[in-house]
Design a protein around this motif. Structure first.
Motif, PDB file in Angstrom:
ATOM      1  N   GLY A 108      -4.425   5.282   7.721  1.00 40.84           N
ATOM      2  CA  GLY A 108      -3.518   5.915   8.670  1.00 40.84           C
ATOM      3  C   GLY A 108      -2.066   5.855   8.251  1.00 40.84           C
ATOM      4  O   GLY A 108      -1.266   6.703   8.664  1.00 40.84           O
ATOM      5  N   LYS A 109      -1.722   4.866   7.434  1.00 39.82           N
ATOM      6  CA  LYS A 109      -0.338   4.706   6.974  1.00 39.82           C
ATOM      7  C   LYS A 109      -0.018   5.566   5.753  1.00 39.82           C
ATOM      8  O   LYS A 109       1.148   5.724   5.406  1.00 39.82           O
ATOM      9  CB  LYS A 109      -0.083   3.238   6.619  1.00 39.82           C
ATOM     10  N   THR A 110      -1.044   6.080   5.084  1.00 39.68           N
ATOM     11  CA  THR A 110      -0.852   6.819   3.837  1.00 39.68           C
ATOM     12  C   THR A 110      -1.392   8.238   3.990  1.00 39.68           C
ATOM     13  O   THR A 110      -2.116   8.553   4.925  1.00 39.68           O
ATOM     14  CB  THR A 110      -1.565   6.109   2.674  1.00 39.68           C
ATOM     15  N   GLU A 111      -1.051   9.087   3.027  1.00 39.03           N
ATOM     16  CA  GLU A 111      -1.469  10.483   3.088  1.00 39.03           C
ATOM     17  C   GLU A 111      -2.381  10.882   1.942  1.00 39.03           C
ATOM     18  O   GLU A 111      -3.280  11.696   2.123  1.00 39.03           O
ATOM     19  CB  GLU A 111      -0.238  11.399   3.085  1.00 39.03           C
ATOM     20  N   ARG A 112      -2.119  10.323   0.759  1.00 40.34           N
ATOM     21  CA  ARG A 112      -2.869  10.722  -0.433  1.00 40.34           C
ATOM     22  C   ARG A 112      -3.762   9.624  -0.964  1.00 40.34           C
ATOM     23  O   ARG A 112      -4.840   9.875  -1.518  1.00 40.34           O
ATOM     24  CB  ARG A 112      -1.874  11.142  -1.539  1.00 40.34           C
ATOM     25  N   LEU A 113      -3.333   8.387  -0.792  1.00 37.35           N
ATOM     26  CA  LEU A 113      -3.977   7.229  -1.400  1.00 37.35           C
ATOM     27  C   LEU A 113      -5.424   7.082  -0.934  1.00 37.35           C
ATOM     28  O   LEU A 113      -5.715   7.197   0.251  1.00 37.35           O
ATOM     29  CB  LEU A 113      -3.197   5.980  -1.014  1.00 37.35           C
ATOM     30  N   GLN A 114      -6.340   6.859  -1.887  1.00 34.93           N
ATOM     31  CA  GLN A 114      -7.679   6.445  -1.496  1.00 34.93           C
ATOM     32  C   GLN A 114      -7.644   4.958  -1.162  1.00 34.93           C
ATOM     33  O   GLN A 114      -6.890   4.193  -1.763  1.00 34.93           O
ATOM     34  CB  GLN A 114      -8.674   6.712  -2.622  1.00 34.93           C
ATOM     35  N   VAL A 115      -8.452   4.540  -0.190  1.00 34.29           N
ATOM     36  CA  VAL A 115      -8.486   3.140   0.229  1.00 34.29           C
ATOM     37  C   VAL A 115      -9.934   2.667   0.191  1.00 34.29           C
ATOM     38  O   VAL A 115     -10.828   3.331   0.722  1.00 34.29           O
ATOM     39  CB  VAL A 115      -7.902   2.951   1.637  1.00 34.29           C
ATOM     40  N   GLY A 116     -10.145   1.531  -0.443  1.00 33.64           N
ATOM     41  CA  GLY A 116     -11.500   1.021  -0.592  1.00 33.64           C
ATOM     42  C   GLY A 116     -11.610  -0.445  -0.210  1.00 33.64           C
ATOM     43  O   GLY A 116     -10.610  -1.135  -0.002  1.00 33.64           O
ATOM     44  N   THR A 117     -12.837  -0.922  -0.129  1.00 32.73           N
ATOM     45  CA  THR A 117     -13.105  -2.349   0.082  1.00 32.73           C
ATOM     46  C   THR A 117     -13.508  -2.969  -1.249  1.00 32.73           C
ATOM     47  O   THR A 117     -14.315  -2.413  -1.975  1.00 32.73           O
ATOM     48  CB  THR A 117     -14.237  -2.551   1.104  1.00 32.73           C
ATOM     49  N   ALA A 118     -12.937  -4.132  -1.526  1.00 36.64           N
ATOM     50  CA  ALA A 118     -13.237  -4.793  -2.791  1.00 36.64           C
ATOM     51  C   ALA A 118     -13.371  -6.308  -2.578  1.00 36.64           C
ATOM     52  O   ALA A 118     -12.618  -7.066  -3.146  1.00 36.64           O
ATOM     53  CB  ALA A 118     -12.148  -4.516  -3.823  1.00 36.64           C
ATOM     54  N   VAL A 119     -14.328  -6.690  -1.769  1.00 41.48           N
ATOM     55  CA  VAL A 119     -15.444  -5.859  -1.335  1.00 41.48           C
ATOM     56  C   VAL A 119     -15.751  -6.160   0.117  1.00 41.48           C
ATOM     57  O   VAL A 119     -15.243  -7.124   0.692  1.00 41.48           O
ATOM     58  CB  VAL A 119     -16.734  -6.151  -2.159  1.00 41.48           C
ATOM     59  N   SER A 120     -16.652  -5.324   0.702  1.00 39.73           N
ATOM     60  CA  SER A 120     -17.340  -5.714   1.923  1.00 39.73           C
ATOM     61  C   SER A 120     -18.507  -6.621   1.528  1.00 39.73           C
ATOM     62  O   SER A 120     -19.348  -6.234   0.710  1.00 39.73           O
ATOM     63  CB  SER A 120     -17.880  -4.482   2.649  1.00 39.73           C
ATOM     64  N   VAL A 121     -18.523  -7.836   2.065  1.00 39.90           N
ATOM     65  CA  VAL A 121     -19.573  -8.800   1.735  1.00 39.90           C
ATOM     66  C   VAL A 121     -20.784  -8.487   2.612  1.00 39.90           C
ATOM     67  O   VAL A 121     -20.815  -8.821   3.799  1.00 39.90           O
ATOM     68  CB  VAL A 121     -19.083 -10.246   1.941  1.00 39.90           C
ATOM     69  N   LEU A 122     -21.780  -7.856   2.052  1.00 41.62           N
ATOM     70  CA  LEU A 122     -22.853  -7.274   2.851  1.00 41.62           C
ATOM     71  C   LEU A 122     -23.610  -8.275   3.732  1.00 41.62           C
ATOM     72  O   LEU A 122     -23.898  -7.977   4.891  1.00 41.62           O
ATOM     73  CB  LEU A 122     -23.829  -6.522   1.943  1.00 41.62           C
ATOM     74  N   PRO A 123     -23.968  -9.473   3.250  1.00 44.04           N
ATOM     75  CA  PRO A 123     -24.724 -10.388   4.125  1.00 44.04           C
ATOM     76  C   PRO A 123     -23.974 -10.823   5.371  1.00 44.04           C
ATOM     77  O   PRO A 123     -24.586 -11.352   6.298  1.00 44.04           O
ATOM     78  CB  PRO A 123     -25.021 -11.580   3.208  1.00 44.04           C
ATOM     79  N   ASN A 124     -22.655 -10.596   5.417  1.00 44.09           N
ATOM     80  CA  ASN A 124     -21.870 -10.980   6.594  1.00 44.09           C
ATOM     81  C   ASN A 124     -21.996  -9.995   7.755  1.00 44.09           C
ATOM     82  O   ASN A 124     -21.462 -10.250   8.832  1.00 44.09           O
ATOM     83  CB  ASN A 124     -20.380 -11.099   6.234  1.00 44.09           C
ATOM     84  N   ALA A 148       0.834  -1.204   0.000  1.00 45.98           N
ATOM     85  CA  ALA A 148       0.000   0.000   0.000  1.00 45.98           C
ATOM     86  C   ALA A 148       0.869   1.255   0.000  1.00 45.98           C
ATOM     87  O   ALA A 148       0.637   2.188  -0.784  1.00 45.98           O
ATOM     88  CB  ALA A 148      -0.944   0.001   1.191  1.00 45.98           C
ATOM     89  N   THR A 149       1.868   1.304   0.888  1.00 39.63           N
ATOM     90  CA  THR A 149       2.719   2.488   0.947  1.00 39.63           C
ATOM     91  C   THR A 149       3.581   2.610  -0.306  1.00 39.63           C
ATOM     92  O   THR A 149       3.810   3.718  -0.802  1.00 39.63           O
ATOM     93  CB  THR A 149       3.600   2.463   2.201  1.00 39.63           C
ATOM     94  N   LEU A 150       4.034   1.477  -0.848  1.00 45.91           N
ATOM     95  CA  LEU A 150       4.773   1.511  -2.108  1.00 45.91           C
ATOM     96  C   LEU A 150       3.872   2.014  -3.228  1.00 45.91           C
ATOM     97  O   LEU A 150       4.294   2.816  -4.076  1.00 45.91           O
ATOM     98  CB  LEU A 150       5.325   0.130  -2.452  1.00 45.91           C
ATOM     99  N   GLY A 151       2.617   1.566  -3.240  1.00 45.63           N
ATOM    100  CA  GLY A 151       1.681   2.021  -4.249  1.00 45.63           C
ATOM    101  C   GLY A 151       1.513   3.527  -4.229  1.00 45.63           C
ATOM    102  O   GLY A 151       1.446   4.179  -5.278  1.00 45.63           O
ATOM    103  N   GLU A 152       1.444   4.100  -3.035  1.00 39.04           N
ATOM    104  CA  GLU A 152       1.339   5.551  -2.940  1.00 39.04           C
ATOM    105  C   GLU A 152       2.585   6.225  -3.504  1.00 39.04           C
ATOM    106  O   GLU A 152       2.497   7.204  -4.258  1.00 39.04           O
ATOM    107  CB  GLU A 152       1.126   5.973  -1.490  1.00 39.04           C
ATOM    108  N   GLN A 153       3.755   5.700  -3.176  1.00 35.48           N
ATOM    109  CA  GLN A 153       5.008   6.263  -3.684  1.00 35.48           C
ATOM    110  C   GLN A 153       5.087   6.171  -5.205  1.00 35.48           C
ATOM    111  O   GLN A 153       5.643   7.078  -5.867  1.00 35.48           O
ATOM    112  CB  GLN A 153       6.196   5.539  -3.064  1.00 35.48           C
ATOM    113  N   LEU A 154       4.550   5.095  -5.776  1.00 39.85           N
ATOM    114  CA  LEU A 154       4.615   4.886  -7.220  1.00 39.85           C
ATOM    115  C   LEU A 154       3.546   5.671  -7.979  1.00 39.85           C
ATOM    116  O   LEU A 154       3.536   5.651  -9.211  1.00 39.85           O
ATOM    117  CB  LEU A 154       4.473   3.396  -7.541  1.00 39.85           C
ATOM    118  N   GLY A 155       2.643   6.327  -7.269  1.00 39.84           N
ATOM    119  CA  GLY A 155       1.643   7.157  -7.930  1.00 39.84           C
ATOM    120  C   GLY A 155       0.317   6.493  -8.210  1.00 39.84           C
ATOM    121  O   GLY A 155      -0.520   7.056  -8.929  1.00 39.84           O
ATOM    122  N   PHE A 156       0.078   5.289  -7.639  1.00 40.70           N
ATOM    123  CA  PHE A 156      -1.236   4.679  -7.801  1.00 40.70           C
ATOM    124  C   PHE A 156      -2.285   5.544  -7.094  1.00 40.70           C
ATOM    125  O   PHE A 156      -1.984   6.260  -6.132  1.00 40.70           O
ATOM    126  CB  PHE A 156      -1.245   3.258  -7.227  1.00 40.70           C
TER     127      PHE A 156
END
Length: 367
Positions: free
Chosen positions: A65-81, A29-37
């Motif tokens: 909390g570990k990143t500053e710019r990166l958006q973070v999402g769920t892929a996915v939250s399993v709703l019935p759970n 995740a932190t590498l992804g932010e550094q690489l511009g994802f």
């Protein structure tokens, strides 16, 4: 504008420890932010080494909390759970704590033990998902009062706090793998997350169906932020790229199949008819030999996904983006297995593939 995200499988491959899984995910995740994802996405799985992340919202909170710019999402939250009101509270908290960087991807699930352990009827998963989304939407609107009394849930009238920072709640994305799911998502005007095992023509057909239904329900399908997901392996040759991930792709396939609905389950689940149809067609293509079909399935995964030289990856993914009109790509890089190899895979994609795709599609959009 093109956007590129990474998804974090938290898969416990045979050669790594549980500590490695979470340390590596944080590193990616932190590498992804550094690489511009633009984003990273956490998956939800239970009771299987296919994925150790039982709570994608907890993981998303940590990564935010570990990143500053990166958006973070769920892929996915399993709703019935989950209980929908508690889920709405937690999502709204993440939206506020992250200052709007959280993205909410949802799905209805397809793993057997989830429904058994969390005590939800698998044959009504589609109805439960729609009801849960309705409840969550109520929680995200002003004044955010929720009340239900139906076959799925009873909730006395309660105000839900906190309210989200983002008006109407954070962006919602929905996994779609069948025409009926596509039709429902289109009727709501929500963007789709399209699976990495779909062929280009199937994705294009899915987009066409979505557009027709969305327009019929008064939604403008132009510019909807759909997502394509894919598995990536960048190598000096296509043979090298395939060899680097073949064994782990085969492990992913086998481990996922062990946890997912099997044919004997699907026969009794009409709401998963599309998945049943695909498995039957694939088995028939292999002469009804399931063992042979399974072996061929791994080869098909390699063929369908972004596995090859940088030039091949640009061409393959570019054709998919052109055919579907989708400009938001979620990529899985963990096929090579070791942290060093995965980091190299991410870096090569960021430096040798993404710039060409941005030049191809963003220049056209700007013109």
């Amino acid at each position: 504008m093109t956007k590129f995200g990474i998804f974090l499988t938290t898969a416990k491959l045979p050669n790594i420890t549980e500590a490695d899984v979470f340390n590596n995910s944080s590193y990616y995740a932190t590498l992804g932010e550094q690489l511009g994802f633009d984003s990273c996405w956490t998956l939800e799985h239970h009771f299987t080494p296919y994925g150790l992340c039982g709570d994608p919202l907890v993981m998303a909170a940590y990564l935010l909390g570990k990143t500053e710019r990166l958006q973070v999402g769920t892929a996915v939250s399993v709703l019935p759970n989950h209980h929908p009101v508690q889920l709405a509270e937690r999502v709204a908290m993440l939206d506020r704590l992250s200052n709007g960087r959280f993205l909410f991807g949802v799905g209805r699930g397809g793993f057997v033990k989830d429904f058994e352990v969390f005590d939800q009827p698998a044959d009504k998963s589609h109805l439960i998902m729609r009801e849960w989304m309705s409840i969550i939407n109520d929680a995200f609107t002003h004044p955010g009062v929720v009340e239900r009394d139906n076959e799925f849930i009873r909730i006395p009238a309660v105000p839900v706090y906190p309210t989200p920072q983002t008006p109407g709640g954070p962006p919602v994305y929905v996994v779609c793998e069948s025409p009926s799911s596509t039709e429902w998502v289109a009727s709501q005007g929500l963007p789709m997350m399209m699976s990495w095992w779909l062929e280009k023509d199937a994705m294009r057909t899915q987009i066409e169906l979505y557009n027709d239904v969305a327009e019929a329900h008064g939604h403008d399908p132009e510019g909807v932020d759909h997502q394509i997901s894919c598995l990536v392996s960048v190598g000096d040759s296509r043979e090298q790229a395939r060899a680097a991930v073949h064994d782990n792709f085969d492990w992913f396939r086998r481990t996922g199949q062990e946890a997912a609905f099997r044919i004997q389950h699907l026969r009794n689940l009409p709401n998963y008819a599309e998945l049943m149809r695909k498995w039957e067609e694939f088995a028939l293509d292999q002469g009804g030999d399931l063992d042979r079909a399974n072996l061929q399935h791994t080869e098909n995964i390699l063929d369908l996904n972004v596995v090859g030289t940088p030039e091949y990856c640009v061409d393959h993914l570019g054709e998919l983006m052109e055919a579907t009109g989708v400009r938001h790509v979620l990529a899985g890089f963990e096929g090579p297995g070791t942290r060093e190899a995965v980091a190299e895979n991410m870096t090569r994609f960021a430096e040798e593939v993404i710039p060409s795709l941005k030049k191809q599609f963003d220049t056209v959009a700007a013109a």
